[in-house]
Design a protein around this motif. Structure first.
Motif, short mmCIF file in Angstrom:
data_model
loop_
_atom_site.label_atom_id
_atom_site.label_comp_id
_atom_site.label_asym_id
_atom_site.label_seq_id
_atom_site.Cartn_x
_atom_site.Cartn_y
_atom_site.Cartn_z
N PHE A 1 0.37 -0.74 0.19
CA PHE A 1 0.16 -0.22 -0.23
C PHE A 1 1.52 1.05 -0.07
O PHE A 1 -0.04 2.18 -0.70
N GLY A 2 2.06 0.95 0.59
CA GLY A 2 3.02 2.71 0.65
C GLY A 2 4.44 2.33 1.09
O GLY A 2 4.70 1.37 2.10
N LEU A 3 5.07 3.34 1.38
CA LEU A 3 6.51 3.97 2.03
C LEU A 3 6.16 4.43 3.06
O LEU A 3 5.59 5.63 3.66
N ARG A 4 6.82 3.76 4.45
CA ARG A 4 6.79 4.48 6.13
C ARG A 4 8.07 5.34 5.76
O ARG A 4 9.05 4.44 6.07
N VAL A 5 8.16 6.02 6.03
CA VAL A 5 9.71 7.28 6.18
C VAL A 5 9.70 7.45 7.58
O VAL A 5 8.33 7.96 8.89
N ARG A 6 10.58 6.67 8.27
CA ARG A 6 11.01 8.06 10.06
C ARG A 6 12.05 9.12 9.78
O ARG A 6 13.12 8.86 9.20
N PHE A 7 11.33 10.25 9.96
CA PHE A 7 11.82 11.32 9.91
C PHE A 7 12.36 12.16 11.55
O PHE A 7 12.26 11.90 12.39
N ILE A 8 14.14 12.19 11.64
CA ILE A 8 14.57 11.96 12.71
C ILE A 8 15.54 13.27 12.62
O ILE A 8 15.69 13.68 11.90
N GLY A 9 14.75 14.38 13.40
CA GLY A 9 15.01 15.73 13.49
C GLY A 9 16.66 16.15 14.48
O GLY A 9 16.88 15.07 15.32
N GLU A 10 17.18 16.53 13.64
CA GLU A 10 18.51 17.22 15.19
C GLU A 10 18.04 17.94 15.83
O GLU A 10 17.30 18.61 16.00
N GLY A 11 18.83 18.24 17.22
CA GLY A 11 18.79 18.32 18.17
C GLY A 11 17.65 17.89 18.94
O GLY A 11 17.52 16.46 19.63
N ASP A 12 16.30 19.04 19.16
CA ASP A 12 15.57 18.08 19.54
C ASP A 12 14.56 18.61 18.75
O ASP A 12 13.06 18.64 19.32
N GLY B 1 12.55 16.29 17.11
CA GLY B 1 11.42 15.08 17.65
C GLY B 1 12.19 13.78 16.56
O GLY B 1 12.67 14.56 15.36
N THR B 2 11.09 12.79 16.46
CA THR B 2 11.27 11.95 15.23
C THR B 2 9.82 11.59 15.44
O THR B 2 8.82 11.39 16.45
N PHE B 3 9.42 11.35 14.02
CA PHE B 3 8.03 10.56 13.76
C PHE B 3 7.99 10.54 12.60
O PHE B 3 8.96 10.04 11.21
N ASP B 4 7.41 9.66 12.15
CA ASP B 4 6.55 8.68 11.08
C ASP B 4 6.28 9.56 10.16
O ASP B 4 4.99 10.25 10.68
#
Length: 229
Positions: free
Chosen positions: A185-196, A198-201
């Motif tokens: 159905f699709g692709l899930r990407v995890r975005f990992i922010g610099e410093g504070d 945050g991380t989200f999908d």
């Protein structure tokens, strides 16, 4: 999105780590509780192959009424390095019996008759009826997912990073974009922010479900094209 039954079936038929737990097996080393092969039969029963002298086989041999209660616990770990790397777990509980004659000499096949199943993964937590588990099919991309994600991460890092532009208000995120899961159905990407940061999908759905790697290539090409513009 994939159904809970499909997600559970995909994990059971995958190469993810799976441990067979039973109150009739005590003191066994963890490695002795891992089946060498794991398959699902046409009626939804799970077949597990062990050495004939393994603690699990011995317990099933001496079980009362020829049935040994057991739980197969499967742990799914992302094939790329990301924070919170465990993507999910599935549990299949039921009753173990021996199936002589299926395995090679020195081996024994055990059948796990499914009583209850559940999954807790990136989609959420769900229980699955045995009938739904038996009817479900594993995701067609599952056998290739690990290799495909590793390839995307290693060879197409810049294109994956461009997907940030499809996030609207989060487009200014600074950090890394790592492909963490892939299905029809699709692709899930995890975005990992610099410093504070945050991380989200984020999920990027394909225009329509894909059934093979050729279809996936076309869908990914369209997705990267949209991100580039």
């Amino acid at each position: 999105m994939p159904s809970a039954a499909e997600r559970t079936r995909t994990l059971v038929q995958s190469t993810c780590s799976g441990v067979l737990l039973s109150p009739g097996v005590r003191g066994a080393l963890p490695d002795h509780l891992v089946a060498d092969e794991r398959t699902v039969g046409p009626d939804g029963d799970v077949f597990l192959e062990f050495p004939a002298d393994s603690p699990v086989v011995r317990a099933a041999t001496h079980a009362q009424d020829d049935e040994l209660p057991a739980v197969l616990e499967i742990t799914d770990v992302a094939p790329v390095a990301v924070p919170h790397r465990i993507r999910g777990r599935a549990w299949v509980s039921g009753w173990l019996t021996r199936v002589p004659g299926l395995a090679a000499p020195g081996r024994m096949t055990l059948r796990l008759e499914v009583g209850e199943t559940s999954v807790d993964d990136l989609w959420g937590a769900d229980s699955v009826e045995p009938e739904a588990f038996a009817r479900a099919c594993a995701d067609p991309l599952a056998p290739y997912e690990a290799e495909l994600l590793q390839h995307l991460h290693a060879a197409h890092e810049d294109q994956v990073q461009l997907l940030t532009g499809l996030l609207g208000g989060r487009a200014a995120l600074r950090g890394r974009a790592v492909p963490v899961a892939l299905d029809r159905f699709g692709l899930r990407v995890r975005f990992i922010g610099e410093g504070d940061g945050g991380t989200f999908d984020a999920r990027f759905d394909f225009p329509e479900p894909v059934s093979d790697v050729a279809g996936l290539r076309r869908a990914m090409h369209r997705l990267f094209e949209a991100a580039a513009h």
